[in-house]
Scaffold this motif. Structure first.
Motif, PDB file in Angstrom:
ATOM      1  N   ARG A  94       0.829  -1.216   0.000  1.00 48.13           N
ATOM      2  CA  ARG A  94       0.000   0.000   0.000  1.00 48.13           C
ATOM      3  C   ARG A  94       0.859   1.261   0.000  1.00 48.13           C
ATOM      4  O   ARG A  94       0.611   2.212  -0.759  1.00 48.13           O
ATOM      5  CB  ARG A  94      -0.905  -0.022   1.236  1.00 48.13           C
ATOM      6  N   ILE A  95       1.870   1.291   0.861  1.00 51.20           N
ATOM      7  CA  ILE A  95       2.755   2.448   0.937  1.00 51.20           C
ATOM      8  C   ILE A  95       3.479   2.653  -0.394  1.00 51.20           C
ATOM      9  O   ILE A  95       3.534   3.761  -0.933  1.00 51.20           O
ATOM     10  CB  ILE A  95       3.752   2.295   2.094  1.00 51.20           C
ATOM     11  N   ALA A  96       4.039   1.572  -0.916  1.00 50.41           N
ATOM     12  CA  ALA A  96       4.790   1.677  -2.164  1.00 50.41           C
ATOM     13  C   ALA A  96       3.902   2.173  -3.304  1.00 50.41           C
ATOM     14  O   ALA A  96       4.284   3.078  -4.066  1.00 50.41           O
ATOM     15  CB  ALA A  96       5.404   0.327  -2.515  1.00 50.41           C
ATOM     16  N   TYR A  97       2.717   1.616  -3.431  1.00 48.75           N
ATOM     17  CA  TYR A  97       1.834   1.958  -4.553  1.00 48.75           C
ATOM     18  C   TYR A  97       1.302   3.385  -4.444  1.00 48.75           C
ATOM     19  O   TYR A  97       1.423   4.189  -5.383  1.00 48.75           O
ATOM     20  CB  TYR A  97       0.674   0.971  -4.618  1.00 48.75           C
ATOM     21  N   GLU A  98       0.693   3.698  -3.307  1.00 44.66           N
ATOM     22  CA  GLU A  98       0.020   4.993  -3.177  1.00 44.66           C
ATOM     23  C   GLU A  98       0.995   6.165  -3.203  1.00 44.66           C
ATOM     24  O   GLU A  98       0.764   7.166  -3.886  1.00 44.66           O
ATOM     25  CB  GLU A  98      -0.811   5.026  -1.888  1.00 44.66           C
ATOM     26  N   LEU A  99       2.094   6.051  -2.457  1.00 46.86           N
ATOM     27  CA  LEU A  99       2.998   7.193  -2.366  1.00 46.86           C
ATOM     28  C   LEU A  99       3.811   7.389  -3.642  1.00 46.86           C
ATOM     29  O   LEU A  99       4.072   8.524  -4.057  1.00 46.86           O
ATOM     30  CB  LEU A  99       3.927   7.030  -1.165  1.00 46.86           C
ATOM     31  N   PRO A 153      14.175   3.146  -5.499  1.00 50.17           N
ATOM     32  CA  PRO A 153      12.742   3.406  -5.666  1.00 50.17           C
ATOM     33  C   PRO A 153      11.979   2.880  -4.450  1.00 50.17           C
ATOM     34  O   PRO A 153      12.386   1.896  -3.823  1.00 50.17           O
ATOM     35  CB  PRO A 153      12.383   2.613  -6.931  1.00 50.17           C
ATOM     36  N   LEU A 154      10.874   3.527  -4.143  1.00 46.74           N
ATOM     37  CA  LEU A 154      10.131   3.190  -2.930  1.00 46.74           C
ATOM     38  C   LEU A 154       9.691   1.729  -2.912  1.00 46.74           C
ATOM     39  O   LEU A 154       9.717   1.086  -1.863  1.00 46.74           O
ATOM     40  CB  LEU A 154       8.914   4.114  -2.799  1.00 46.74           C
ATOM     41  N   TRP A 155       9.282   1.205  -4.071  1.00 45.00           N
ATOM     42  CA  TRP A 155       8.798  -0.183  -4.078  1.00 45.00           C
ATOM     43  C   TRP A 155       9.892  -1.191  -3.770  1.00 45.00           C
ATOM     44  O   TRP A 155       9.604  -2.291  -3.327  1.00 45.00           O
ATOM     45  CB  TRP A 155       8.118  -0.520  -5.407  1.00 45.00           C
ATOM     46  N   MET A 156      11.150  -0.817  -3.992  1.00 49.78           N
ATOM     47  CA  MET A 156      12.260  -1.667  -3.572  1.00 49.78           C
ATOM     48  C   MET A 156      12.588  -1.436  -2.092  1.00 49.78           C
ATOM     49  O   MET A 156      12.803  -2.387  -1.335  1.00 49.78           O
ATOM     50  CB  MET A 156      13.506  -1.388  -4.414  1.00 49.78           C
ATOM     51  N   ALA A 157      12.615  -0.166  -1.713  1.00 53.41           N
ATOM     52  CA  ALA A 157      12.965   0.170  -0.328  1.00 53.41           C
ATOM     53  C   ALA A 157      11.993  -0.470   0.662  1.00 53.41           C
ATOM     54  O   ALA A 157      12.393  -0.911   1.741  1.00 53.41           O
ATOM     55  CB  ALA A 157      12.985   1.686  -0.149  1.00 53.41           C
ATOM     56  N   CYS A 158      10.712  -0.522   0.284  1.00 54.89           N
ATOM     57  CA  CYS A 158       9.708  -1.097   1.189  1.00 54.89           C
ATOM     58  C   CYS A 158       9.988  -2.569   1.491  1.00 54.89           C
ATOM     59  O   CYS A 158       9.600  -3.074   2.549  1.00 54.89           O
ATOM     60  CB  CYS A 158       8.312  -0.954   0.586  1.00 54.89           C
ATOM     61  N   GLU A 159      10.647  -3.255   0.572  1.00 52.70           N
ATOM     62  CA  GLU A 159      10.961  -4.663   0.793  1.00 52.70           C
ATOM     63  C   GLU A 159      12.155  -4.852   1.725  1.00 52.70           C
ATOM     64  O   GLU A 159      12.412  -5.964   2.187  1.00 52.70           O
ATOM     65  CB  GLU A 159      11.220  -5.358  -0.550  1.00 52.70           C
ATOM     66  N   ILE A 160      12.858  -3.779   2.001  1.00 52.23           N
ATOM     67  CA  ILE A 160      13.989  -3.834   2.934  1.00 52.23           C
ATOM     68  C   ILE A 160      13.577  -3.375   4.326  1.00 52.23           C
ATOM     69  O   ILE A 160      14.113  -3.828   5.331  1.00 52.23           O
ATOM     70  CB  ILE A 160      15.149  -2.953   2.410  1.00 52.23           C
ATOM     71  N   VAL A 181      -2.653   6.062   2.447  1.00 44.88           N
ATOM     72  CA  VAL A 181      -2.242   4.717   2.864  1.00 44.88           C
ATOM     73  C   VAL A 181      -3.382   3.969   3.558  1.00 44.88           C
ATOM     74  O   VAL A 181      -3.613   2.785   3.299  1.00 44.88           O
ATOM     75  CB  VAL A 181      -1.010   4.788   3.783  1.00 44.88           C
ATOM     76  N   CYS A 182      -4.120   4.657   4.425  1.00 41.86           N
ATOM     77  CA  CYS A 182      -5.086   3.951   5.282  1.00 41.86           C
ATOM     78  C   CYS A 182      -6.535   4.099   4.826  1.00 41.86           C
ATOM     79  O   CYS A 182      -7.454   3.691   5.551  1.00 41.86           O
ATOM     80  CB  CYS A 182      -4.953   4.401   6.731  1.00 41.86           C
ATOM     81  N   SER A 183      -6.761   4.631   3.644  1.00 40.20           N
ATOM     82  CA  SER A 183      -8.131   4.943   3.209  1.00 40.20           C
ATOM     83  C   SER A 183      -9.053   3.730   3.163  1.00 40.20           C
ATOM     84  O   SER A 183     -10.261   3.857   3.359  1.00 40.20           O
ATOM     85  CB  SER A 183      -8.108   5.631   1.835  1.00 40.20           C
ATOM     86  N   ASP A 184      -8.506   2.549   2.920  1.00 36.29           N
ATOM     87  CA  ASP A 184      -9.344   1.350   2.824  1.00 36.29           C
ATOM     88  C   ASP A 184      -9.552   0.643   4.162  1.00 36.29           C
ATOM     89  O   ASP A 184     -10.314  -0.316   4.249  1.00 36.29           O
ATOM     90  CB  ASP A 184      -8.740   0.352   1.829  1.00 36.29           C
ATOM     91  N   VAL A 185      -8.856   1.103   5.198  1.00 36.50           N
ATOM     92  CA  VAL A 185      -8.911   0.391   6.481  1.00 36.50           C
ATOM     93  C   VAL A 185     -10.143   0.789   7.298  1.00 36.50           C
ATOM     94  O   VAL A 185     -10.545   0.073   8.211  1.00 36.50           O
ATOM     95  CB  VAL A 185      -7.610   0.639   7.281  1.00 36.50           C
ATOM     96  N   GLY A 186     -10.738   1.929   6.969  1.00 36.38           N
ATOM     97  CA  GLY A 186     -11.991   2.299   7.603  1.00 36.38           C
ATOM     98  C   GLY A 186     -11.864   2.887   8.989  1.00 36.38           C
ATOM     99  O   GLY A 186     -12.814   2.834   9.776  1.00 36.38           O
TER     100      GLY A 186
END
Length: 295
Positions: A94-99, A153-160, A181-186
């Motif tokens: 979620r963080i990687a995609y949205e941001l 890139p963020l999508w790589m960094a998030c995996e670390i 990030v949290c829009s779907d969590v309600g």
């Protein structure tokens, strides 16, 4: 304050000590075998529920009873850890995609989405250290092919990032970035911040094999009491039942599998079946059975 002067006990001395405290030892060899696998001091936390007063066991308590509680707590930890795993992976995703879609591939370096520049700088230092220390093959490939390492890139960094690093990352973000990030969590973005902190703490307990079932958690998540669904259950936010209810909520909101959460509740029920007091010690309200909260 005085010096510590106790001397180490042999396995046999520990058994004799337990017997002197009125614990029923059915098979001394089995007890010694277990004590060779599990540190006596580690086990003492599981003696306490069966003692009254301190260091005197309740009549009829056997060593097997204590071991059952210990092993069920182990089962609970494993189930909680398994439940946390897809939530952690979802958070990375979620963080990687949205941001990255909003602020670009290197969004984590953009000061404008952080509340405090000093905290952002310190967080980046820790992230870069984690990247430098990692031996992931995809990092070696990136380092050999692209300029700027350890800038990723963020999508790589998030995996670390560890879950703790992800939690800190989220907590430092601006309101607008958090909402993405949290829009779907309600739930409110600040409530979610405390939930992530709690889950990080919980994960660390599980990873270090700490006692979990009756622990008073030092990290207390916010209960969203303005939400009518959350008002219907009297939660104690320092107990494991509340933490599991939070994870169940997240799984339902973002459509993660629930079968692992069911295993957690099953383990809690097995612990509760050992003694009528234990459900309450896990934070289960007196008017509620152990099981799914948000069906």
């Amino acid at each position: 304050m005085r010096d510590y002067c106790k001397t180490p006990f042999t396995y046999e001395q520990h058994v004799d000590l337990l017997k002197s405290r009125e614990l029923i030892v059915e098979n001394q060899e089995d007890v010694i075998k277990f004590l060779k696998q599990v540190n006596y001091y580690r086990l003492t936390a599981y003696f306490i529920p069966f003692q009254k007063p301190h260091d005197v066991f309740i009549s009829g308590t056997t060593f097997k009873t204590v071991v059952n509680l210990y092993q069920l707590d182990e089962k609970l930890r494993e189930a909680v850890f398994a439940t946390l795993t897809p939530i952690e992976i979802f958070l990375r995703t979620r963080i990687a995609y949205e941001l990255s879609h909003k602020w670009g591939a290197f969004a984590q370096y953009d000061n404008s989405i952080f509340q405090n520049e000093t905290e952002h700088t310190q967080w980046l230092v820790e992230l870069n250290e984690a990247i430098e220390d990692s031996k992931e093959p995809f990092l070696i490939h990136y380092k050999n092919k692209y300029q700027g390492f350890p800038r990723l890139p963020l999508w790589m960094a998030c995996e670390i990032m560890s879950l703790g690093s992800l939690s800190s990352f989220y907590s430092h973000l601006t309101r607008d970035a958090r909402l993405l990030v949290c829009s779907d969590v309600g739930i409110d973005h600040n409530v979610f911040r405390t939930w992530l902190h709690m889950m990080t703490f919980l994960r660390n307990i599980c990873a270090h094999h700490g006692r979990l079932w009756s622990r008073n958690l030092s990290i207390s998540p916010i209960i969203p009491n303005k939400n009518p669904q959350w008002q219907s259950i009297r939660f104690n936010n320092r107990k494991i039942f509340t933490s599991i209810a939070i994870m169940e909520w997240i799984c339902r909101q973002v459509d993660l599998p629930l079968f692992k959460t069911e295993v957690v509740y099953q383990a809690m029920q097995e612990i509760a079946d050992l003694d009528i007091r234990f459900a309450g010690w896990m934070g289960v309200p007196a008017d509620r059975k152990i099981g799914m909260c948000w069906e």
